[in-house]
Design an enzyme around this catalytic site. Structure first.
Site, PDB file in Angstrom:
ATOM      1  N   CYS A 203      30.987  48.219  40.499  1.00  0.00           N
ATOM      2  CA  CYS A 203      31.785  47.144  41.102  1.00  0.00           C
ATOM      3  C   CYS A 203      33.261  47.507  41.300  1.00  0.00           C
ATOM      4  O   CYS A 203      33.937  46.899  42.123  1.00  0.00           O
ATOM      5  CB  CYS A 203      31.700  45.885  40.242  1.00  0.00           C
ATOM      6  N   HIS A 338      38.592  39.715  39.403  1.00  0.00           N
ATOM      7  CA  HIS A 338      37.211  40.175  39.608  1.00  0.00           C
ATOM      8  C   HIS A 338      36.321  38.944  39.793  1.00  0.00           C
ATOM      9  O   HIS A 338      35.618  38.823  40.787  1.00  0.00           O
ATOM     10  CB  HIS A 338      36.776  41.018  38.417  1.00  0.00           C
ATOM     11  N   HIS A 378      29.802  38.635  45.771  1.00  0.00           N
ATOM     12  CA  HIS A 378      30.199  39.898  45.155  1.00  0.00           C
ATOM     13  C   HIS A 378      29.737  41.056  46.040  1.00  0.00           C
ATOM     14  O   HIS A 378      28.551  41.393  46.072  1.00  0.00           O
ATOM     15  CB  HIS A 378      29.575  40.005  43.763  1.00  0.00           C
TER      16      HIS A 378
END
Length: 613
Positions: A203, A338, A378
């Site tokens: 990520c 995030h 995401h």
């Protein structure tokens, strides 16, 4: 006496050497902290965000880009979906890019057969990289042979595995599906000779890629760099795997820092930024959209779990980025977090922000906190750069967009532990006496953490007024010339239509500015049209004719001869001096380029060689 003289000579040499060493150290220190400018953006994100302008409209309007599964990827959607989490996938919505399977291989000189064997991530990154460079005012083809680097975050997509493809396609599968080729393909197609690095830290990949690009630019390893990331969901396995781990929100949406947070929403996308030293950007005339003031990366190490986030490590990477930027926590206004929307990760991240940015805030100004994942989901390896692009656009538009699905903040976070406010509504962020800055965080499931501090572009000092008689100052008058080109006749028509829409949407843009940019900052292809006009309205009307395929006296179009070059010959009549031709050529570089591009079309139209006139 001789010995004393030798001693004096040695002391003089040592002193001079010491001064030289100190000067070199000062220069090295200055280079290592020189601001790195972001001069271009390119992106594809869910919700039809095909450009940075589209992306900003989505964010500013509070758009939700999550949608149903696409029907063009060969997935058996009904078979894939199952409400029982022990089955296959218990979600049937996510974030997908528009026309994820579309690609024009001919534009990049790639055969259709090889394009079919290429991971869609390679295809998408090629498009976005090209667009980011053109938005920087850089002709991508002009970078061939340059020390331009490519730093791309990406992971294995699974495309092509077990596809039962034919033998001809198999020839290209090794390069088509290798993650190393994702960055290498961009360098190969454009002829870039700086580093080409594919980063996979899950990520945090794209933010780590930006950190590495900034270091390479500051050290002089690169003259320019592309940095970002890409994720395309080629197979549905990610949905089945995370469903079995109960890691996905059932509605497919990230509810960042919200009381209703119940897991992450998976999505895809691509984003690239173009970076170079601020001094180079100013000298080259590239638009400085923002600067990267500081960055840092670290690792969780032996923490509370291989894939679990670690609060102390997150605090350390934030403090390291601030130290790299030579800033304090009070110097940063906002953080693009995030924020995946998981009940475990969000509280850990929020507590790290409260323990760092939430302390010692000047004048009681709270840190603004938000996450683009609430809009688009995401995007995995492209998530960090999505946050960077969002904050660059927020600086330009003077607004911090709201975070969706967060009407009620998470009760699992002790919000009283520091001065941090969740962006439940949009907030004005205008330029003023205080320099605006934002942090961007990415934390990988790999344990690799990254934090970048983005700052508004420094003000440009107004140039001194020039004497109108100065021969170095160009004077534009008379007819305007707009050059449009494409790889094919259809591409030329489409490009003319896009240019017309772009110009019409910007009524304050001058015709000369457009003509100059089309001549010096765009790649020029074989199929060309030259639009002539006495003013903006006539030029726009000419573009309409090209876009409609209608002939016009104001338009010269055709296919230019490839490989032909223009030579200007000075016959020697009249006064002359050594180097006269060279000086004229160097002073008329733009004219020479435009003449080279236009002359072939005029020859087709007039039936006479312009070079012989």
């Amino acid at each position: 006496m001789a010995e004393e003289e030798k001693l004096r000579d040695y002391l003089r040499w040592a002193t001079a050497n010491l001064h030289e060493t100190r000067e070199r150290l000062r220069e090295a220190e200055s280079r290592s902290h020189e601001p790195v400018a972001i001069v271009g953006l390119g992106c594809r994100y869910p919700g039809g965000a095909q450009t940075p302008d589209d992306f900003w409209r989505l964010l500013a309007s509070g758009g939700d880009a999550v949608s149903g599964f696409p029907a063009d990827r060969g997935w058996d959607i009904e078979e894939l979906y199952e409400q029982d989490p022990d089955g296959t996938s218990h979600v049937r919505e996510a974030g997908f890019v528009q026309d994820g399977s579309g690609f024009d291989p001919g534009f990049f000189g790639i055969s259709p057969r090889e394009a079919l064997a290429m991971d869609p991530q390679q295809r998408l990154l090629l498009e976005v990289s090209w667009e980011a460079l053109e938005r920087s005012g850089i002709d991508p083809l002009s970078l061939r042979g340059s020390r331009t680097g490519v730093f791309a975050g990406a992971s294995l997509s699974g495309y092509g595995f077990g596809s039962g493809s034919d033998e001809d396609m198999d020839v290209h599968l090794m390069t088509g599906t290798s993650t190393s080729i994702i960055s290498g393909r961009v360098s190969y197609v454009m002829g870039l000779e700086g580093p080409a690095v594919t980063v996979d830290t899950a990520c945090s990949s794209s933010l780590v890629a930006l950190h590495l690009a900034v270091q390479a630019v500051r050290s002089g390893e690169c003259s320019l760099a592309l940095a970002g990331g890409v994720t395309v969901i080629a197979t549905p396995i990610i949905f089945t795997q995370f469903s079995r781990q109960l890691g996905l929100a059932r509605d497919g949406r990230c509810k960042s820092f919200s009381s209703s947070a119940d897991g992450m929403g998976i999505s895809e996308g691509a984003g690239m930024v173009v970076v170079e030293r601020l001094s180079d950007a100013r000298r080259n005339g590239h638009p400085v959209l923002a600067i990267v003031r500081g960055s840092a990366i670290n690792q969780d190490g032996a923490s509370n779990g291989l894939t679990a986030p670690n609060g102390p490590s997150q605090q350390r990477v934030i403090r390291a980025a601030l130290e790299n930027a030579r800033l304090s926590v009070a110097d940063v206004d906002a953080v693009e977090a995030h924020g995946t929307g998981t009940p475990l990760g969000d509280p850990i991240e929020a507590q790290a922000l409260l323990a760092t940015y939430g302390q010692e805030r000047a004048d009681g100004r709270a840190l603004w906190l938000g996450s683009v994942k609430s809009n688009i989901g995401h995007t995995q390896a492209a998530a960090g750069v999505a946050g960077v692009i969002k904050m660059v656009l927020a600086l330009q538009h003077g607004q911090l967009p709201r975070t969706l699905h967060a009407e009620e903040a998470s009760p699992h976070i002790d919000w009283s532990a520091g001065e941090v406010s969740l962006l439940t509504e949009s907030v004005a962020w205008p330029a003023g006496k205080r320099v605006r800055r934002a942090g961007v965080s990415s934390f990988g499931i790999s344990g690799t953490n990254a934090h970048v501090i983005v700052e508004e572009a420094p003000a440009v000092e107004p140039a001194e007024a020039s004497d109108e008689s100065d021969p170095q100052v160009p004077v534009v008058s008379g007819a305007g010339v707009w050059l449009v080109s494409g790889r094919s006749a259809e591409a030329l028509v489409a490009q003319a239509g896009r240019l017309r829409e772009w110009v019409v949407d910007r009524p304050g843009l001058g015709a000369a500015e457009v003509g100059w940019s089309l001549a010096v900052s765009r790649s020029v292809f074989e199929h060309r049209a030259v639009v002539l006009g006495g003013g903006r309205d006539e030029l726009v009307a000419g573009l309409e004719c090209v876009a409609a395929g209608v002939s016009s006296g104001a338009v010269v179009s055709g296919v230019a001869r490839t490989g032909a070059r223009v030579g200007l010959v000075f016959a020697g009549q009249g006064s002359q001096w050594l180097g006269m031709g060279r000086g004229l050529y160097e002073g008329s570089a733009v004219f020479a380029r435009v003449f080279d591009q236009v002359s072939g079309l005029l020859e087709l139209e007039l039936g006479v060689s312009v070079r012989d006139v």
